[in-house]
Design a protein around this motif. Structure first.
Motif, PDB file in Angstrom:
ATOM      1  N   ALA A  90      23.510 -20.561  12.829  1.00 35.48           N
ATOM      2  CA  ALA A  90      24.441 -21.169  11.933  1.00 35.48           C
ATOM      3  C   ALA A  90      25.348 -20.014  10.707  1.00 35.48           C
ATOM      4  CB  ALA A  90      23.237 -21.392  11.044  1.00 35.48           C
ATOM      5  N   GLY A  91      25.402 -18.604  11.613  1.00 37.48           N
ATOM      6  CA  GLY A  91      26.406 -17.855  11.330  1.00 37.48           C
ATOM      7  C   GLY A  91      25.422 -17.075   9.985  1.00 37.48           C
ATOM      8  N   ILE A  92      24.619 -17.088   9.831  1.00 41.84           N
ATOM      9  CA  ILE A  92      23.631 -16.139   8.880  1.00 41.84           C
ATOM     10  C   ILE A  92      23.689 -14.695   9.712  1.00 41.84           C
ATOM     11  CG2 ILE A  92      21.600 -16.011   7.951  1.00 41.84           C
ATOM     12  CD1 ILE A  92      21.191 -19.081   8.210  1.00 41.84           C
ATOM     13  N   THR A  93      23.700 -13.373   9.028  1.00 39.20           N
ATOM     14  CA  THR A  93      24.021 -12.276   9.488  1.00 39.20           C
ATOM     15  C   THR A  93      22.515 -11.979   9.248  1.00 39.20           C
ATOM     16  OG1 THR A  93      25.047 -11.753   7.153  1.00 39.20           O
ATOM     17  CG2 THR A  93      26.081 -12.187   9.571  1.00 39.20           C
ATOM     18  N   GLY A  94      22.269 -10.833   9.839  1.00 37.83           N
ATOM     19  CA  GLY A  94      21.096  -9.859   9.263  1.00 37.83           C
ATOM     20  C   GLY A  94      20.350 -10.755  10.290  1.00 37.83           C
ATOM     21  N   PRO A  95      18.739  -9.677  10.738  1.00 38.87           N
ATOM     22  CA  PRO A  95      17.882  -9.931  11.084  1.00 38.87           C
ATOM     23  C   PRO A  95      17.564 -11.502  10.590  1.00 38.87           C
ATOM     24  CG  PRO A  95      17.452  -7.997   9.817  1.00 38.87           C
ATOM     25  CD  PRO A  95      18.375  -8.046   9.736  1.00 38.87           C
ATOM     26  N   ALA A  96      16.036 -11.329  12.030  1.00 38.03           N
ATOM     27  CA  ALA A  96      15.590 -12.992  11.647  1.00 38.03           C
ATOM     28  C   ALA A  96      14.001 -12.694  12.004  1.00 38.03           C
ATOM     29  CB  ALA A  96      16.101 -13.629  13.115  1.00 38.03           C
ATOM     30  N   PHE A  97      13.228 -12.916  10.990  1.00 42.52           N
ATOM     31  CA  PHE A  97      11.639 -12.536  11.651  1.00 42.52           C
ATOM     32  C   PHE A  97      10.782 -13.312  11.060  1.00 42.52           C
ATOM     33  CE2 PHE A  97       7.159 -11.173  10.081  1.00 42.52           C
ATOM     34  CZ  PHE A  97       7.315 -10.407  10.814  1.00 42.52           C
ATOM     35  N   THR A  98       9.644 -14.147  12.252  1.00 37.98           N
ATOM     36  CA  THR A  98       9.023 -15.002  11.743  1.00 37.98           C
ATOM     37  C   THR A  98       7.237 -14.592  11.750  1.00 37.98           C
ATOM     38  OG1 THR A  98      10.213 -16.600  13.016  1.00 37.98           O
ATOM     39  CG2 THR A  98       7.588 -17.067  12.752  1.00 37.98           C
ATOM     40  N   GLY A  99       6.565 -15.097  11.379  1.00 38.21           N
ATOM     41  CA  GLY A  99       5.465 -14.421  10.901  1.00 38.21           C
ATOM     42  C   GLY A  99       3.779 -15.149  10.337  1.00 38.21           C
ATOM     43  N   ASN A 100       3.075 -15.239  10.553  1.00 36.51           N
ATOM     44  CA  ASN A 100       1.640 -15.843   9.836  1.00 36.51           C
ATOM     45  C   ASN A 100       2.093 -16.271   8.389  1.00 36.51           C
ATOM     46  OD1 ASN A 100      -1.128 -16.367   8.347  1.00 36.51           O
ATOM     47  ND2 ASN A 100      -1.123 -16.974  10.328  1.00 36.51           N
ATOM     48  N   ASP A 101       1.870 -17.266   8.046  1.00 40.64           N
ATOM     49  CA  ASP A 101       1.979 -17.516   6.512  1.00 40.64           C
ATOM     50  C   ASP A 101       1.291 -17.271   5.402  1.00 40.64           C
ATOM     51  OD1 ASP A 101       0.046 -18.978   7.192  1.00 40.64           O
ATOM     52  OD2 ASP A 101       0.699 -21.132   6.292  1.00 40.64           O
ATOM     53  N   VAL A 102      -0.510 -16.893   5.372  1.00 33.49           N
ATOM     54  CA  VAL A 102      -1.253 -15.795   5.257  1.00 33.49           C
ATOM     55  C   VAL A 102      -0.746 -14.619   4.950  1.00 33.49           C
ATOM     56  CG1 VAL A 102      -3.757 -15.838   4.368  1.00 33.49           C
ATOM     57  CG2 VAL A 102      -2.333 -17.560   5.050  1.00 33.49           C
ATOM     58  N   ASN A 103      -0.034 -13.801   6.018  1.00 38.65           N
ATOM     59  CA  ASN A 103       0.089 -12.514   6.099  1.00 38.65           C
ATOM     60  C   ASN A 103       1.690 -12.165   5.163  1.00 38.65           C
ATOM     61  OD1 ASN A 103      -1.460 -11.811   7.970  1.00 38.65           O
ATOM     62  ND2 ASN A 103      -0.440 -11.798   9.563  1.00 38.65           N
ATOM     63  N   LEU A 104       2.422 -13.372   5.036  1.00 34.09           N
ATOM     64  CA  LEU A 104       3.445 -12.887   4.805  1.00 34.09           C
ATOM     65  C   LEU A 104       2.850 -12.848   2.724  1.00 34.09           C
ATOM     66  CD1 LEU A 104       6.266 -15.005   6.946  1.00 34.09           C
ATOM     67  CD2 LEU A 104       5.257 -12.238   6.469  1.00 34.09           C
ATOM     68  N   ALA A 105       2.566 -13.791   2.874  1.00 35.31           N
ATOM     69  CA  ALA A 105       2.259 -14.247   1.310  1.00 35.31           C
ATOM     70  C   ALA A 105       0.771 -12.892   0.357  1.00 35.31           C
ATOM     71  CB  ALA A 105       0.670 -15.240   1.173  1.00 35.31           C
ATOM     72  N   ALA A 106       0.410 -12.119   1.891  1.00 31.80           N
ATOM     73  CA  ALA A 106      -1.209 -11.023   0.747  1.00 31.80           C
ATOM     74  C   ALA A 106       0.803 -10.412   1.076  1.00 31.80           C
ATOM     75  CB  ALA A 106      -1.149 -10.600   2.788  1.00 31.80           C
ATOM     76  N   GLY A 160      -7.361 -25.807   6.561  1.00 31.51           N
ATOM     77  CA  GLY A 160      -7.741 -24.693   7.008  1.00 31.51           C
ATOM     78  C   GLY A 160      -8.005 -23.551   6.030  1.00 31.51           C
ATOM     79  N   VAL A 161      -8.147 -22.516   6.400  1.00 27.62           N
ATOM     80  CA  VAL A 161      -8.975 -21.404   5.660  1.00 27.62           C
ATOM     81  C   VAL A 161      -7.933 -20.037   6.409  1.00 27.62           C
ATOM     82  CG1 VAL A 161     -10.580 -19.777   5.089  1.00 27.62           C
ATOM     83  CG2 VAL A 161     -11.064 -22.217   4.882  1.00 27.62           C
ATOM     84  N   GLY A 162      -7.486 -19.004   5.769  1.00 26.55           N
ATOM     85  CA  GLY A 162      -6.411 -18.166   6.051  1.00 26.55           C
ATOM     86  C   GLY A 162      -6.585 -16.763   5.691  1.00 26.55           C
ATOM     87  N   GLY A 163      -6.350 -15.836   6.557  1.00 22.34           N
ATOM     88  CA  GLY A 163      -7.005 -13.843   6.007  1.00 22.34           C
ATOM     89  C   GLY A 163      -6.098 -13.252   5.808  1.00 22.34           C
ATOM     90  N   ALA A 164      -5.527 -12.536   5.480  1.00 23.90           N
ATOM     91  CA  ALA A 164      -4.473 -11.701   5.703  1.00 23.90           C
ATOM     92  C   ALA A 164      -5.525 -10.040   4.587  1.00 23.90           C
ATOM     93  CB  ALA A 164      -3.327 -11.802   5.010  1.00 23.90           C
ATOM     94  N   LEU A 165      -5.250  -9.041   5.173  1.00 26.39           N
ATOM     95  CA  LEU A 165      -5.212  -7.323   4.678  1.00 26.39           C
ATOM     96  C   LEU A 165      -4.242  -6.576   4.146  1.00 26.39           C
ATOM     97  CD1 LEU A 165      -7.746  -6.239   3.751  1.00 26.39           C
ATOM     98  CD2 LEU A 165      -8.482  -5.714   5.901  1.00 26.39           C
ATOM     99  N   VAL A 166      -4.099  -6.317   3.390  1.00 26.20           N
ATOM    100  CA  VAL A 166      -3.269  -5.151   3.552  1.00 26.20           C
ATOM    101  C   VAL A 166      -4.017  -3.962   2.699  1.00 26.20           C
ATOM    102  CG1 VAL A 166      -1.160  -3.984   1.776  1.00 26.20           C
ATOM    103  CG2 VAL A 166      -1.586  -6.485   1.646  1.00 26.20           C
ATOM    104  N   LEU A 167      -3.617  -2.765   3.888  1.00 28.71           N
ATOM    105  CA  LEU A 167      -4.454  -1.187   3.913  1.00 28.71           C
ATOM    106  C   LEU A 167      -3.449  -0.277   3.492  1.00 28.71           C
ATOM    107  CD1 LEU A 167      -7.244  -1.586   6.671  1.00 28.71           C
ATOM    108  CD2 LEU A 167      -7.504  -2.454   3.897  1.00 28.71           C
ATOM    109  N   ASP A 168      -3.450   0.190   2.582  1.00 33.10           N
ATOM    110  CA  ASP A 168      -2.019   1.624   2.531  1.00 33.10           C
ATOM    111  C   ASP A 168      -1.213   1.349   2.233  1.00 33.10           C
ATOM    112  OD1 ASP A 168      -2.290   4.395   1.685  1.00 33.10           O
ATOM    113  OD2 ASP A 168      -2.398   4.753   3.515  1.00 33.10           O
ATOM    114  N   GLY A 169      -1.000  -0.585   1.717  1.00 34.14           N
ATOM    115  CA  GLY A 169       0.526  -0.884   1.211  1.00 34.14           C
ATOM    116  C   GLY A 169       0.795  -1.186   2.995  1.00 34.14           C
ATOM    117  N   ARG A 170       0.341  -1.876   3.637  1.00 32.79           N
ATOM    118  CA  ARG A 170       0.974  -1.863   5.224  1.00 32.79           C
ATOM    119  C   ARG A 170      -0.179  -2.687   5.247  1.00 32.79           C
ATOM    120  NH1 ARG A 170       4.255   1.091   7.829  1.00 32.79           N
ATOM    121  NH2 ARG A 170       4.984   3.104   6.360  1.00 32.79           N
ATOM    122  N   LEU A 171       0.825  -3.863   4.979  1.00 33.20           N
ATOM    123  CA  LEU A 171      -0.228  -5.314   6.582  1.00 33.20           C
ATOM    124  C   LEU A 171      -0.836  -4.777   7.788  1.00 33.20           C
ATOM    125  CD1 LEU A 171      -0.451  -8.444   6.302  1.00 33.20           C
ATOM    126  CD2 LEU A 171       0.924  -8.590   8.148  1.00 33.20           C
TER     127      LEU A 171
END
Length: 262
Positions: free
Chosen positions: A189-205, A229-240
């Motif tokens: 699509a001509g969009i510049t920059g990196p592309a990343f994919t992750g679990n939705d709850v991880n990114l929401a956290a 369903g149920v999802g979970g995520a944990l951020v420890l010391d500022g990092r996923l």
């Protein structure tokens, strides 16, 4: 080159490694002034000033040098804020009930959004192509510079491959290479920059930690009971905390006692 210019360049070279951390501090609201930025980075006032000036020259932040309100103590510090006309990232989410694309600026501001659709194809390549096309149309309409793209999916995403292990609610094949497909569609699509994919709850956290309920906290537990369903995520010391293969806190698929209550 005069002595003043040489000194400024030297200060910036010393602080160049701090450009990223400095932008994150302003982006998350943890450095509203240059004085706070100086303290958080652990550099001299002059180096922090050179770093802030470079970020402003790059169009990423705004530096307000107007004096503080009357009655304040000490030397007034320049106020720092993200540039609300600066670059954006393409943010996309796919879930069982459709998808959505948006452009998000520094500071977490949603610049533009596409309503998406309510039917998700069983072909991940088709769905991701549609959501990227929607994002590309938003970019064309706003004329903003894009620095990257991120995709949230309702599935555990294995690391480092970026495959969706169990996209049960999407009827996608297990092990779909969603990160590869998304990156290919973004490039096409001509969009510049990196592309990343992750679990939705991880990114929401991460979003809640930086801009929402967990802002200012060191650790954050996020439990989502959204679409299905149920999802979970944990951020420890500022990092996923994602575990060795990206599967930590997949609480909705964890059997505690096979003979226990559902």
């Amino acid at each position: 080159m005069n002595g003043k210019a040489t000194t400024t360049r030297t200060r910036l070279e010393r602080g160049r490694s701090a450009l990223g951390p400095a932008l994150e501090l302003v982006h998350t609201g943890r450095a509203p002034t240059r004085a706070v930025l100086t303290a958080e980075l652990g550099v001299t006032r002059a180096t922090a000033g050179a770093v802030a000036a470079e970020l402003e020259a790059l169009g990423l932040i705004q530096v307000d040098s107007r004096p503080a309100a009357a009655g304040s103590q000490g030397r007034p510090s320049h106020r720092l804020a993200v540039n609300d006309t600066g670059p954006v990232a393409l943010a996309a989410q796919v879930h069982a009930d459709g998808y959505r694309a948006a452009l998000v600026g520094l500071g977490g501001e949603i610049v533009a959004t596409d309503p998406g659709c309510v039917i998700v194809s069983a072909d991940p390549a088709q769905v991701l192509g549609e959501v990227v096309d929607a994002g590309a149309a938003l970019l064309k309409g706003t004329g903003r510079r894009c620095v990257g793209a991120g995709l949230a999916v309702p599935s555990a995403v294995a690391e480092p491959e970026g495959t969706a292990l169990n996209p049960l609610h999407l009827a996608w094949p297990a092990g779909s290479p969603v990160r590869q497909i998304f990156a290919e569609r973004v490039r096409a699509a001509g969009i510049t920059g990196p592309a990343f994919t992750g679990n939705d709850v991880n990114l929401a956290a991460l979003a809640e930690h930086r801009h929402g309920a967990g802002r200012g906290a060191k650790d954050l537990l996020c439990v989502a009971t959204g679409h299905r369903g149920v999802g979970g995520a944990l951020v420890l010391d500022g990092r996923l905390h994602s575990g060795s293969s990206g599967l930590a806190l997949e609480v909705g698929h964890l059997t505690v006692n096979p003979d226990g209550r559902p």
